[in-house]
Design a protein around this motif. Structure first.
Motif, PDB file in Angstrom:
ATOM      1  N   LEU A  19     -14.314 -53.436 110.706  1.00  0.00           N
ATOM      2  CA  LEU A  19     -13.164 -52.723 110.147  1.00  0.00           C
ATOM      3  C   LEU A  19     -12.071 -52.555 111.198  1.00  0.00           C
ATOM      4  O   LEU A  19     -10.888 -52.791 110.912  1.00  0.00           O
ATOM      5  N   ALA A  20     -12.450 -52.165 112.403  1.00  0.00           N
ATOM      6  CA  ALA A  20     -11.471 -51.976 113.474  1.00  0.00           C
ATOM      7  C   ALA A  20     -10.784 -53.297 113.820  1.00  0.00           C
ATOM      8  O   ALA A  20      -9.562 -53.346 114.036  1.00  0.00           O
ATOM      9  N   TYR A  21     -11.559 -54.379 113.859  1.00  0.00           N
ATOM     10  CA  TYR A  21     -10.982 -55.673 114.197  1.00  0.00           C
ATOM     11  C   TYR A  21      -9.960 -56.101 113.139  1.00  0.00           C
ATOM     12  O   TYR A  21      -8.856 -56.545 113.468  1.00  0.00           O
ATOM     13  N   VAL A  37      -5.739 -48.109 107.468  1.00  0.00           N
ATOM     14  CA  VAL A  37      -5.470 -48.053 108.909  1.00  0.00           C
ATOM     15  C   VAL A  37      -4.288 -48.945 109.268  1.00  0.00           C
ATOM     16  O   VAL A  37      -3.338 -48.501 109.945  1.00  0.00           O
ATOM     17  N   ALA A  38      -4.307 -50.195 108.815  1.00  0.00           N
ATOM     18  CA  ALA A  38      -3.241 -51.133 109.179  1.00  0.00           C
ATOM     19  C   ALA A  38      -1.882 -50.670 108.656  1.00  0.00           C
ATOM     20  O   ALA A  38      -0.863 -50.811 109.338  1.00  0.00           O
ATOM     21  N   TRP A  92     -20.727 -45.920 108.073  1.00  0.00           N
ATOM     22  CA  TRP A  92     -19.840 -45.384 109.102  1.00  0.00           C
ATOM     23  C   TRP A  92     -20.536 -45.185 110.441  1.00  0.00           C
ATOM     24  O   TRP A  92     -19.885 -44.842 111.425  1.00  0.00           O
ATOM     25  N   LEU A 110      -0.498 -47.938 110.926  1.00  0.00           N
ATOM     26  CA  LEU A 110      -0.063 -48.499 112.201  1.00  0.00           C
ATOM     27  C   LEU A 110       1.249 -49.269 112.027  1.00  0.00           C
ATOM     28  O   LEU A 110       2.166 -49.145 112.850  1.00  0.00           O
ATOM     29  N   ALA A 161      -8.330 -54.200 110.880  1.00  0.00           N
ATOM     30  CA  ALA A 161      -7.195 -53.292 110.724  1.00  0.00           C
ATOM     31  C   ALA A 161      -6.269 -53.319 111.934  1.00  0.00           C
ATOM     32  O   ALA A 161      -5.040 -53.382 111.779  1.00  0.00           O
ATOM     33  N   VAL A 162      -6.843 -53.271 113.121  1.00  0.00           N
ATOM     34  CA  VAL A 162      -6.028 -53.125 114.337  1.00  0.00           C
ATOM     35  C   VAL A 162      -5.659 -54.480 114.923  1.00  0.00           C
ATOM     36  O   VAL A 162      -4.482 -54.758 115.194  1.00  0.00           O
ATOM     37  N   ILE A 173     -18.248 -50.749 111.694  1.00  0.00           N
ATOM     38  CA  ILE A 173     -17.061 -50.146 112.321  1.00  0.00           C
ATOM     39  C   ILE A 173     -16.292 -51.181 113.129  1.00  0.00           C
ATOM     40  O   ILE A 173     -15.052 -51.213 113.124  1.00  0.00           O
ATOM     41  N   GLY A 174     -17.027 -52.056 113.820  1.00  0.00           N
ATOM     42  CA  GLY A 174     -16.367 -53.097 114.600  1.00  0.00           C
ATOM     43  C   GLY A 174     -15.573 -54.047 113.725  1.00  0.00           C
ATOM     44  O   GLY A 174     -14.441 -54.414 114.053  1.00  0.00           O
ATOM     45  N   ARG A 185      -9.323 -51.211 105.271  1.00  0.00           N
ATOM     46  CA  ARG A 185      -8.571 -52.023 106.235  1.00  0.00           C
ATOM     47  C   ARG A 185      -7.096 -51.668 106.207  1.00  0.00           C
ATOM     48  O   ARG A 185      -6.468 -51.484 107.259  1.00  0.00           O
TER      49      ARG A 185
END
Length: 306
Positions: free
Chosen positions: A221-223, A43-44, A212, A47, A225-226, A218-219, A40
């Motif tokens: 993790l993306a939620y 990526v975060a 992965w 960014l 982190a981003v 993936i959803g 997490r």
């Protein structure tokens, strides 16, 4: 118009951070806990670093006190907080986790009074802190004959996460640093991610390649982190400047509502009466501890309406 904008952003932030607990529970079905937290913030952190380079006056720390703030943030606000939270949330509901974490503002006041002699805690303030702790006790329901049951240990770990976050927030204030908050957050996230990877390796957590390729993994993790971290903190920075620390702390008490609703819809989790009662004690403790600041905010709001 600004007031309505602030309210809208406040609700959005509460929804993002509240639903993040549900994303954690979903991701824990696929990733080992500490490695999940490390991914997490891999990526975060990147960014947030890009944003700090773009928006902040200084994109990197320079003085010893600035690196000290970053170190506290990396160790307590990111690494320790997420180790306790992610490991604990494996064995409890997202709503219970969000409610226990909402104790952080109360614990922050307790740590501040203990570590900063100029901030003596009044007798009424002590009652507020104790009520918050009673709320956690109600939620965990420790059984003297079985203090190490899975559920109790999980909730105590999450309490450890709340305490780590509160202590980290107080210690960062002890550094006389003017490092931009965006820069501090970015470097703390990157440093925290490295610490989380080190803990994950020490724990021998396995890496399952199939995670992965799973949409839910993936959803989630993306939620986290981003959306919850990168976008959530941008909204937080904006509101912190406009509202101040007292009002923004109230996000902790709105977020569990979104956690409960999303957790019920997506995970089928049901919030029991005991958890709601514990939440009531925590909110009451916050109101007592922050009574003067809340009164000032109400007076300010009344003047604004006139």
């Amino acid at each position: 118009m600004n007031r309505f904008r602030n309210v809208g952003l406040f609700v959005i932030l509460a929804a993002l951070w509240g639903s993040a607990f549900v994303a954690i529970s979903a991701g824990l079905r696929h990733f080992p806990p500490v490695l999940f937290a490390a991914f997490r913030y891999d990526v975060a952190g990147l960014l947030m670093f890009a944003y700090a380079v773009y928006a902040a006056d200084r994109w990197r720390p320079r003085r010893r006190d600035e690196w000290g703030v970053v170190a506290v943030g990396a160790i307590l606000l990111i690494a320790a907080y997420h180790v306790f939270l992610f490991v604990g949330q494996q064995n409890t509901t997202a709503a219970a986790a969000a409610i226990i974490i909402s104790l952080s503002p109360v614990l922050t006041t307790g740590f501040a009074r203990a570590l900063m002699p100029t901030d003596a805690l009044s007798a009424v303030g002590v009652v507020g802190v104790l009520l918050g702790l009673v709320g956690v006790a109600v939620i965990t329901q420790p059984d003297p004959s079985n203090l190490f049951s899975t559920d109790v240990v999980a909730k105590l770990l999450i309490f450890g996460a709340a305490a780590s976050f509160a202590l980290g927030g107080v210690l960062t204030r002890r550094f006389d640093s003017d490092l931009p908050i965006e820069t501090m957050e970015a470097w703390s996230m990157i440093g925290g991610a490295l610490l989380l990877h080190a803990v994950s390796i020490a724990m021998g957590e396995p890496i399952d390649p199939s995670s992965w390729t799973h949409p839910e993994a993936i959803g989630a993790l993306a939620y986290l982190a981003v959306v919850a971290s990168a976008i959530g903190f941008l909204i937080y920075f904006d509101l912190l400047e406009r509202l101040g620390a007292v009002e923004i702390n109230m996000v902790s008490y709105v977020a569990p509502v979104f956690t409960a609703v999303v957790g019920w819809l997506y995970l089928g989790e049901v919030v029991d009466t005991t958890t709601l009662v514990g939440f009531g004690f925590i909110v009451l403790g916050f109101v007592i501890v922050k009574r003067r600041a809340l009164r000032a905010e109400l007076v300010h709001a009344g003047q604004w309406r006139r």
